[in-house]
Design a protein around this motif. Structure first.
Motif, short mmCIF file in Angstrom:
data_model
loop_
_atom_site.label_atom_id
_atom_site.label_comp_id
_atom_site.label_asym_id
_atom_site.label_seq_id
_atom_site.Cartn_x
_atom_site.Cartn_y
_atom_site.Cartn_z
N ARG A 365 0.83 -1.20 0.00
CA ARG A 365 0.00 0.00 0.00
C ARG A 365 0.87 1.26 0.00
N ALA A 366 1.86 1.28 0.87
CA ALA A 366 2.72 2.47 0.95
C ALA A 366 3.51 2.66 -0.35
N ALA A 367 4.05 1.57 -0.89
CA ALA A 367 4.83 1.69 -2.12
C ALA A 367 3.96 2.16 -3.28
N ALA A 368 2.68 1.82 -3.29
CA ALA A 368 1.81 2.20 -4.40
C ALA A 368 1.65 3.72 -4.51
N ILE A 369 1.82 4.46 -3.41
CA ILE A 369 1.70 5.92 -3.47
C ILE A 369 3.05 6.61 -3.24
N GLY A 370 4.14 5.83 -3.27
CA GLY A 370 5.46 6.43 -3.12
C GLY A 370 5.95 6.54 -1.69
N GLY A 371 5.38 5.75 -0.77
CA GLY A 371 5.80 5.79 0.63
C GLY A 371 6.57 4.54 1.02
N THR A 372 6.91 4.47 2.30
CA THR A 372 7.66 3.33 2.83
C THR A 372 7.07 2.90 4.17
N VAL A 373 7.31 1.64 4.53
CA VAL A 373 6.89 1.09 5.81
C VAL A 373 8.04 0.29 6.39
N GLN A 384 6.77 -2.06 16.77
CA GLN A 384 6.51 -0.73 16.21
C GLN A 384 6.44 -0.81 14.70
N VAL A 385 5.46 -0.11 14.16
CA VAL A 385 5.29 0.04 12.71
C VAL A 385 5.37 1.52 12.39
N VAL A 386 6.23 1.88 11.44
CA VAL A 386 6.41 3.28 11.04
C VAL A 386 6.18 3.38 9.54
N ALA A 387 5.29 4.27 9.14
CA ALA A 387 4.99 4.48 7.72
C ALA A 387 5.20 5.94 7.38
N ASP A 388 5.98 6.21 6.34
CA ASP A 388 6.19 7.57 5.82
C ASP A 388 5.46 7.67 4.48
N LEU A 389 4.45 8.53 4.45
CA LEU A 389 3.59 8.64 3.27
C LEU A 389 3.61 10.06 2.74
N PRO A 390 3.63 10.25 1.43
CA PRO A 390 3.62 11.61 0.86
C PRO A 390 2.24 12.24 1.01
N LEU A 391 2.23 13.56 1.33
CA LEU A 391 0.96 14.26 1.46
C LEU A 391 0.31 14.49 0.09
N THR A 392 1.14 14.74 -0.91
CA THR A 392 0.64 14.91 -2.27
C THR A 392 1.30 13.88 -3.15
N LEU A 393 0.57 13.37 -4.12
CA LEU A 393 1.06 12.30 -4.94
C LEU A 393 1.53 12.81 -6.28
N ALA A 394 2.59 12.14 -6.80
CA ALA A 394 3.01 12.41 -8.18
C ALA A 394 1.93 11.89 -9.12
N PRO A 395 1.88 12.41 -10.38
CA PRO A 395 0.83 11.95 -11.31
C PRO A 395 0.80 10.46 -11.49
#
Length: 398
Positions: A365-373, A384-395
């Motif tokens: 899920r995170a990789a699909a929008i350019g994030g990491t877990v 502990q689970v840490v997810a870094d997700l972008p607030l705005t997505l690339a096209p």
């Protein structure tokens, strides 16, 4: 199917017949030309007709061996011109062979043989008629050979362009089909993740609350009644989310009002409340300045928190979990921590050896929008689970 189509298909299956077709009219024209005198008709010169027939004989193999046939027919035409200077049709078979060579052979070979044959035909004609090499009739013979080569190259270029256009169309269709298959696969994986998250979370809560109700039914009916109410709410929420997920499979003309809204970060309080009713103390906190997020980011963050808390409650021997949302300038960091005993379970996935897909689903899920877990046990216990997700997505991610 019309007659012309049937005829073309038949010729396509019989190469030798197709190659020999020009020979019959050429021989007929040569024989007829020799029968025309200065003022009247006379008996044809059969010797020239036989020689014309022999010179046309190699045309039967012009599509199989275009270069040898061109050389043989041009040479025989030059011989006929030397033996019968008055035969204007002597180079005709050679012109057909030059055209075939230009259509089937390379451009360099076609023009080299074509220019050489044109010069030879013009030279022999000028010598046998005692004319200048640049005279009118000799120049016409030269032009005929050049025109045959040019016409063959034009046909070859047109065929190449049509073949290239067909290849482009086929490539485009293949790419469209592959893109459609890729999108179907991605959608299938996404729906599978949604179904896994919805079913795993709500069924876990329903199971825990049913156990509480069963334990309290005789001793404390009021608390058992409250647990049953929570079971009802969680089962209804599960049905709503399943309806929303399965709604993705509906046809485009289905009524959109039948679909439930997609979960967002504002729904985390309700999620935590359901887990508290099941016996897991969940604390929510937020830092930073909340900024507008892409809907995909909110859904991904919600599903990651849901999956982590579900597995904490299901697999870890934990009594407390914290969910922290940290809003940065460009990213949202989601941290889920529990106090489970070391080795007691893994909130980011199924317990060791169960082969679950929780942590895999989070990372996908995170990789699909350019994030990491990232996930792992803590030094002082817990997970502990840490997810870094972008607030705005690339096209592309959007």
């Amino acid at each position: 199917m019309d007659v012309s189509t049937v005829w073309r298909d038949w010729l396509a299956r019989h190469d030798r017949v197709r190659d020999a077709l020009p020979a019959a009219p050429l021989i007929g024209v040569v024989v007829a030309a020799t029968a025309v005198g200065d003022s009247s008709w006379h008996e044809p010169h059969w010797r020239e007709g036989v020689w014309a027939g022999l010179s046309c004989l190699p045309l039967v193999f012009r599509s199989r061996w275009p270069l040898p046939v061109a050389l043989v027919t041009v040479a025989s035409g030059l011989t006929l011109m030397a033996l019968a200077p008055g035969s204007a049709m002597a180079p005709a078979a050679g012109l057909v062979a030059l055209y075939t060579l230009a259509v089937l052979g390379s451009r360099r070979t076609a023009w080299t043989v074509g220019v050489a044959a044109a010069a030879a035909i013009a030279g022999v004609h000028a010598a046998t008629h005692a004319e200048s090499l640049v005279g009118g009739s000799a120049l016409v013979q030269f032009d005929f050979a050049i025109a045959a080569t040019a016409l063959g190259r034009a046909v070859r270029n047109r065929r190449d362009h049509l073949a290239e256009a067909r290849a482009r169309v086929e490539r485009a269709e293949s790419m469209q089909e592959e893109e459609a298959r890729r999108r179907v696969t991605e959608e299938r994986v996404r729906i599978a993740r949604d179904l896994h998250d919805v079913v795993a979370h709500h069924i876990t809560l329903v199971n825990a609350q049913a156990g509480v109700a069963h334990h309290l039914m005789r001793r404390n009916p009021d608390q058992a009644f409250e647990a049953l109410a929570h079971i009802k709410e969680n089962s209804r929420a599960a049905l709503d989310e399943l309806r929303a997920t399965v709604g993705l499979l509906r046809q485009p003309d289905d009524a959109p009002g039948t679909r439930a809204p997609i979960p967002r970060l504002a729904d985390l309080d309700a999620l935590a409340g359901g887990l508290r009713a099941g016996g897991l103390a969940v604390h929510l906190s937020r830092t930073g300045t909340p900024a507008p997020q892409a809907p995909a980011t909110e859904l991904t963050a919600y599903r990651i928190v849901q999956e982590a808390l579900t597995n904490t409650h299901k697999h870890a021997s934990a009594t407390r979990a914290t969910v922290h949302l940290d809003y940065g300038p460009h990213t949202l960091r989601v941290t889920v921590t529990d106090d489970g005993r070391p080795g007691g379970g893994r909130p980011g996935g199924a317990p060791a050896g169960s082969g679950g897909h929780g942590l895999i689903g989070m990372r996908e899920r995170a990789a699909a929008i350019g994030g990491t877990v990232t996930a792992g046990p803590q030094p002082d216990g817990g997970f502990q689970v840490v997810a870094d997700l972008p607030l705005t997505l690339a096209p592309a991610a959007a």
